[in-house]
Each structure stands twice: as structure tokens, then as C-alpha cells.
Design an enzyme around this catalytic site. Structure first.
Site, short mmCIF file in Angstrom:
data_model
loop_
_atom_site.label_atom_id
_atom_site.label_comp_id
_atom_site.label_asym_id
_atom_site.label_seq_id
_atom_site.Cartn_x
_atom_site.Cartn_y
_atom_site.Cartn_z
N GLU B 10 -5.61 2.47 0.06
CA GLU B 10 -4.25 2.96 0.32
C GLU B 10 -3.30 1.79 0.20
O GLU B 10 -3.53 0.75 0.82
CB GLU B 10 -4.10 3.50 1.75
CG GLU B 10 -5.28 4.20 2.35
CD GLU B 10 -5.24 4.17 3.89
OE1 GLU B 10 -4.15 4.03 4.47
OE2 GLU B 10 -6.31 4.27 4.48
N TYR B 84 3.02 9.63 -0.84
CA TYR B 84 3.89 10.06 0.26
C TYR B 84 4.73 8.91 0.79
O TYR B 84 4.61 7.77 0.35
CB TYR B 84 3.06 10.70 1.36
CG TYR B 84 2.10 9.79 2.08
CD1 TYR B 84 1.03 9.18 1.43
CD2 TYR B 84 2.25 9.54 3.46
CE1 TYR B 84 0.14 8.36 2.11
CE2 TYR B 84 1.36 8.73 4.14
CZ TYR B 84 0.30 8.14 3.46
OH TYR B 84 -0.56 7.34 4.13
N ASP B 86 5.38 6.65 3.91
CA ASP B 86 4.78 6.23 5.17
C ASP B 86 5.74 5.23 5.80
O ASP B 86 5.96 4.15 5.25
CB ASP B 86 3.41 5.59 4.92
CG ASP B 86 2.64 5.43 6.20
OD1 ASP B 86 3.01 6.04 7.22
OD2 ASP B 86 1.63 4.68 6.19
N GLU B 91 3.76 5.27 -0.39
CA GLU B 91 2.34 4.91 -0.29
C GLU B 91 1.52 5.78 -1.23
O GLU B 91 1.71 7.00 -1.30
CB GLU B 91 1.84 5.10 1.15
CG GLU B 91 0.33 4.90 1.29
CD GLU B 91 -0.15 4.61 2.71
OE1 GLU B 91 0.68 4.18 3.55
OE2 GLU B 91 -1.34 4.79 2.98
N SER B 93 -2.38 6.73 -1.82
CA SER B 93 -3.76 6.65 -1.35
C SER B 93 -4.65 7.18 -2.46
O SER B 93 -4.54 8.34 -2.84
CB SER B 93 -3.97 7.51 -0.10
OG SER B 93 -3.24 7.00 0.99
N HIS B 148 -4.80 -0.94 2.63
CA HIS B 148 -5.99 -0.65 3.42
C HIS B 148 -7.13 -0.15 2.55
O HIS B 148 -6.91 0.59 1.60
CB HIS B 148 -5.67 0.42 4.48
CG HIS B 148 -4.59 0.01 5.44
ND1 HIS B 148 -4.07 0.87 6.37
CD2 HIS B 148 -3.95 -1.16 5.63
CE1 HIS B 148 -3.13 0.25 7.09
NE2 HIS B 148 -3.04 -0.99 6.65
N ASN B 150 -10.96 1.85 2.55
CA ASN B 150 -11.77 2.78 3.33
C ASN B 150 -13.17 2.84 2.75
O ASN B 150 -13.34 2.91 1.53
CB ASN B 150 -11.14 4.18 3.30
CG ASN B 150 -9.79 4.19 3.98
OD1 ASN B 150 -9.70 4.08 5.19
ND2 ASN B 150 -8.73 4.28 3.19
N ARG B 235 -15.55 6.65 8.78
CA ARG B 235 -14.72 6.04 7.73
C ARG B 235 -14.26 4.70 8.29
O ARG B 235 -13.49 4.66 9.24
CB ARG B 235 -13.52 6.92 7.41
CG ARG B 235 -12.52 6.25 6.45
CD ARG B 235 -11.35 7.15 6.11
NE ARG B 235 -10.49 7.45 7.25
CZ ARG B 235 -9.24 6.99 7.42
NH1 ARG B 235 -8.70 6.19 6.52
NH2 ARG B 235 -8.54 7.32 8.48
N HIS B 237 -11.97 1.83 8.36
CA HIS B 237 -10.58 1.65 7.91
C HIS B 237 -10.27 0.16 8.00
O HIS B 237 -10.17 -0.39 9.09
CB HIS B 237 -9.67 2.48 8.83
CG HIS B 237 -8.23 2.47 8.48
ND1 HIS B 237 -7.25 2.11 9.36
CD2 HIS B 237 -7.59 2.80 7.33
CE1 HIS B 237 -6.06 2.23 8.78
NE2 HIS B 237 -6.23 2.64 7.55
#
Lengths: 53, 495
Positions: B10, B84, B86, B91, B93, B148, B150, B235, B237
Site C-alpha cells: 500500500e 482511495y 487516506d 493511496e 493498495s 506499507h 502486507n 496479515r 502489516h
């Protein structure tokens, strides 16, 4: 610790690669003033973000 | 056996310009520009979003659960990604991917999505309000935003073991994958020169373990929001990474971390190096020293540099693959590629940085900064050096310095173009993306683990996807081939 088992490159290959890298960098530095925002001081000062995540 | 390391990235992008110079408005303009001129405009479904759940069982008393903002622009793309707003950033993802290189491809596709959105938005905004977008992590004034990662991890792995295994990696990997930064924005470590840091993000980390992502950022984030079957999966993160422009750096970032997680699942903590006594001090000290000489005291009474840590971790990963194979991460050739690149970049950054300037962002950036400063004999605090830093990350082709430093690429333009409109076939992102692409008018909303259909009459129908490895092309491509409407698809699914 173990190191990868790659044979060392020939010295002359290494040198010409180094010269090539230097030449590429010089070309980029020649170009950079055309790419940089005109007023660096103002550009940098105005770049303010809100924290995210 | 280690479970498949499904993974993704992300990225919150820096943004400037736009109507009234407001970053939230500008971010909304970007997302809406793409959604309306792009492939689809599917709402995000917030059912199941629980970013405040803490992997340690209960949240720390001082921790605030992150807020899920439901009012801002938010959409799902045909490649299975989410685009979207954020906070005050656009952002992207990426969709869930099954291997590091696949995830790199969809991360680079995200850059192109933002670039296209920027172009569409700026056509109507005009030059005064034009929006510029940066793939970086800080504004140089103390404000940071994240990139980030994941990773899918077996729920059976104790969270404490994840912490013990990963802290050494997360404090030291920046010497290979850091994006570099001019100057310091928080307290400068004693003795650090003012000029340059290895990492954009390192100095923003203040805790070892925690739930926060926006203040008191932890090296290990405990957000326990699986977006899937929480009894089988976790998950992980990861918030301590820089956004990379180098595709090779992204590949090694994802690949090295995934291999270490697989090693932890298969053989436990054996072989993982001892943590620094003070991990927060270590991550900052390593960032502040581009000469890579900084060493920290560790809990086993040894002293290690970041390079020492990465050398030990590479050796652990290499031995793990020799013994168990790397199937959990990728096929044989890709795992070999990851290990070889990790090794080359690690040795190069110590022995001859110029040779890895085509793969390591902080080295590439430092070379331009040093060259430019020397050429014009600039002071270390000259604004032009900070401008170079910023413009390294500028997404506009005409302004991007990263596009000019000769970074090696892993994928050609056609491959990236395809990744913008086609989901990966290897995970449930395939099902999500195909639904968005084929039946946009029939989808009420979608999120990571479900797609919600609205067929006009009767209740909404949710198709749950708790397993990231179901909903793949292998399992569902025939359904899309034989069912040309959403009703037929749902009937075939037994809905």
C-alpha cells in the site's frame, strides 16, 4: 559468513564500467538544471504534507 | 510447511497543488478522475474493517484505534487494487499477489495509475491548479506518510516470535532498500553529519512494538486485521519501509522479508540474529550513517552494523532455501533471483556503491546529490539539494529524476499496462478484478474479502472470499467464460 561464489571480474572490465558510470552521471548533471523546478527554495518550502497512514 | 506468502504493498503518495491547495480535495480529485475516466467506479465495502484490533490481544492503554474514514473517495480497480483517499493522500493498495515479482509489477502499475489520474485531473484543472504527485515518504518538515507491506502468515506463529525474528531485519534492511533523504526532520543522532540519510522513514520510528501508524510509530505494527480467515491466517502489516522507485529494491524488500517469514514458519527462531539492545536507536543510527560504519550493541553481547545483520539474515535465508526450498515465496528461479540480487546489492553497497546505483534508491540519489553539489560547490543546506531529493520521487515523466538515473527495470511498458487492467491470476484478486471489469453495474461494493452484488431486486448478495488463495484464475476463469451476466455467475456459484 559465506559469500557468493562469483568469479571476480577482470580489472579492465571493471575500470571501463566505472568510466561509463561516471560519464552517465555527468550527462545527467548536464540535464538536471532543465528538469529542476525553477525556484528551488520556494518549491521546497511549499512542499508541506499532512501526516498519513 | 510454511504457508504461501501472499503479499502486496500500500502506498500513500505525496500530493501538491489542486483546488485551493487543499490536499484532501486534491486527493479526491485524483481518485475521482481515475474512477470516472477509467475502468470502473465501485464503492469500497467497510464491512469487516477492524484496524483497531491488536495482535497482542488487547490494545495498549494509550493506543487509539485508527479511524476508518468512510466519506472520502474510494474505489476498486479492474486489476483488483484499491484506489482511495487516506487522510490527506491518494493511496493505491495493490491487489494480493502470490510472489514478490508479481507484487512489484502491480506496485509499478500503481505508479502508472496515479500518473494517468494526474494527467486526467490536470487536463481540467489547468496549470495554476495543476496537481503534482510524489512517491516518497516525507515532506522534509517532520510529516511522514507510509508505504506499507502486507504478508500472509500462519496464525500458528506466535506474535512474539515474529517480533524477535523481524526486528533485526527491519532495522537493518534500509541499507539495501532505503530511498535516501537530505537532512533530518526529528532529533539528529549525536555525531551524525547533516547531509544525508539512508532512509526516508527511519527517523520517524519511536517504539519497538505497537498499534499506532501515525504517531509513536512502531518498528513492528500489531494491527491484526486479517481480511480473511483469522483462525488460519494473520496479515502481517509492515509500516517500516520506504516507497521505492527502484523495482529491484521493491523486489528485494518483498522477497527477503517473505523468505525470512517462511523460514520462521518452517524452522522457528533458529539462526535469527539477536536483536539490538535498543532497536529504535539502532534504526536511526543506521539511517544516519551512509558510510555503513555505525554499529550497535545487541542482546547477545555482540556489536553489529546494519551490514552485519543483513549478511547474517541473507545467510539464514540462503540456508533455509537450500534445505526447504522457497516454494512458499515463489518458484525456484524467482527465489534464486531474489537471493542473488539481495546478495549483490548488499556487497555492492559496501564495496562499490556506484555499481549498485542502478538498483538501490538511496545510492542513486546520493550520487546525483554529491555530483551536483561538487559541480557547483554548493553548501550542504542549499535548497537545490532538497529540490533534487523531492524531484527524485516526482511521478511526472518530465520532472522525475528517478526516471533519469538509469535504474534497472524488471518489467516493460506492455507488462505494466496489462497490470493496470488485468488482475493477477494467482489470488482472490482475480475474482474481484474480473467482477469489477465485467459486471461493474451489478456490484454494490467490494473489499478485500468479499464482493457484494446488487441485482436490482431482492437483497444484496455477498460473495465471501476468506481464503486469499481461492478465487484464482485456475479456480474461477471457467465461471467467467461460461457466465456472461452477474446473475448467471451467482447462480453458478450456488448463490
Amino acid at each position: 559468513m559465506t559469500r557468493p561464489t562469483e568469479s571476480a571480474p577482470e580489472v579492465n572490465v571493471d575500470t571501463s564500467k566505472g568510466e561509463q558510470l561516471k560519464a552517465d552521471l555527468d550527462d545527467l548533471l548536464d540535464e538536471i538544471d532543465e528538469v529542476l523546478e525553477e525556484n528551488a527554495e520556494e518549491f521546497v518550502r511549499n512542499y508541506v504534507q499532512k501526516g498519513g497512514e | 510447511m510454511a504457508i504461501a506468502k501472499v503479499l502486496g504493498i500500500e502506498t500513500e503518495f505525496g500530493i501538491a497543488g489542486g483546488p485551493e491547495q487543499d490536499p484532501i480535495t486534491a486527493s479526491s480529485v485524483i481518485v475521482n478522475a481515475y474512477a470516472q475516466r477509467g475502468i470502473a467506479h465501485i464503492n469500497w465495502d467497510f464491512e469487516g474493517e477492524t484496524p483497531g484490533v491488536d495482535a497482542r490481544g488487547l490494545a495498549g492503554l494509550t493506543a487509539f484505534a485508527p479511524i476508518v474514514e468512510t466519506q472520502l473517495a474510494n474505489t476498486v480497480l479492474a486489476n483488483g487494487a484499491r484506489l482511495y483517499v487516506d487522510h490527506a493522500h491518494p493511496e493505491y493498495s495493490s491487489p494480493e499477489c502470490r510472489s514478490p515479482l508479481e507484487a512489484v509489477r502491480f506496485d509499478v502499475a500503481g505508479e502508472e495509475v496515479l500518473r494517468r489520474a494526474q494527467r486526467i485531473a490536470n487536463e481540467s484543472l489547468g496549470p495554476v491548479q495543476a496537481i503534482t504527485i510524489y512517491k516518497n515518504n516525507s515532506d522534509g518538515k517532520g510529516n511522514s506518510y507510509g508505504c506499507h507491506e502486507n504478508y500472509l502468515v500462519a496464525r500458528s506463529v506466535e506474535f512474539g516470535d515474529l517480533v524477535r525474528a523481524l526486528v533485526p531485519h527491519f532495522v537493518s534492511r534500509q541499507i539495501v532498500i532505503g530511498a535516501g533523504k537530505v537532512g533530518f526532520e526529528t532529533d539528529r543522532p549525536r555525531g551524525a553529519r547533516p547531509a544525508y540519510q539512508v532512509s526516508q522513514r527511519a527517523e520517524f520510528f519511536e517504539e519497538v512494538v505497537g498499534l499506532e501508524t501515525t504517531l509513536k510509530r512502531p518498528i513492528i505494527n500489531t494491527r491484526d486485521e486479517t481480511h480473511g480467515d483469522a483462525e488460519r491466517f494473520r496479515r502481517l502489516h509492515v509500516i517500516i519501509g520506504d516507497a521505492n522507485l527502484s523495482q529491484y529494491a521493491t523486489a528485494v524488500k518483498l522477497g527477503a522479508t517473505a523468505l525470512l517469514l517462511a523460514a520462521l514458519e518452517d524452522q522457528g527462531l533458529r539462526g535469527f540474529p539477536a536483536a539490538p539492545r535498543d532497536p529504535v536507536r539502532a534504526v536511526r543510527a543506521f539511517a544516519a550513517d551512509p558510510t555503513l560504519q555505525a554499529a550497535v550493541d545487541c542482546v547477545d553481547e555482540r556489536s553489529r552494523t546494519a551490514w552485519d545483520y543483513q549478511d547474517e539474515l541473507w545467510t539464514l535465508a540462503e540456508r533455509y532455501v537450500a534445505q526447504h526450498g522457497g516454494d512458499a515465496v515463489a518458484d525456484h528461479d524467482e527465489v534464486r533471483f531474489i537471493l542473488d540480487q539481495w546478495r549483490e546489492m548488499l556487497d555492492g553497497v559496501r564495496d562499490d556503491p556506484a555499481v549498485v546505483a542502478d538498483r538501490i534508491d538511496w545510492v542513486a540519489k546520493q550520487r546525483i546529490l554529491d555530483g551536483y553539489r561538487d559541480r557547483y560547490d554548493l553548501a550542504e543546506d542549499d535548497a537545490r539539494l532538497r529540490a533534487i531529493d523531492l524531484q527524485y520521487h516526482d511521478l511526472r515523466p518530465g520532472r522525475s529524476l528517478a526516471a533519469r538515473v538509469g535504474l534497472r527495470r524488471l518489467f516493460d511498458e506492455d507488462s505494466i499496462d496489462a497490470a493496470i487492467v488485468e488482475p493477477p491470476g494467482s489470488t482472490r484478486a482475480y475474482f474481484r478484478g474480473q467482477c469489477v471489469k465485467r459486471f461493474p453495474e451489478a456490484i454494490a461494493a467490494a473489499n478485500w474479502d468479499s464482493v457484494v452484488f446488487d441485482l436490482g431486486d431482492g437483497p444484496l448478495q455477498r460473495v465471501p472470499m476468506p481464503d486469499p488463495l481461492r478465487g484464482t484464475a485456475a479456480l474461477t476463469a471457467h465461471l467467467f467464460e461460461t457466465n456472461s451476466t452477474a446473475i448467471d455467475l451467482l447462480t453458478a456459484l450456488g448463490g
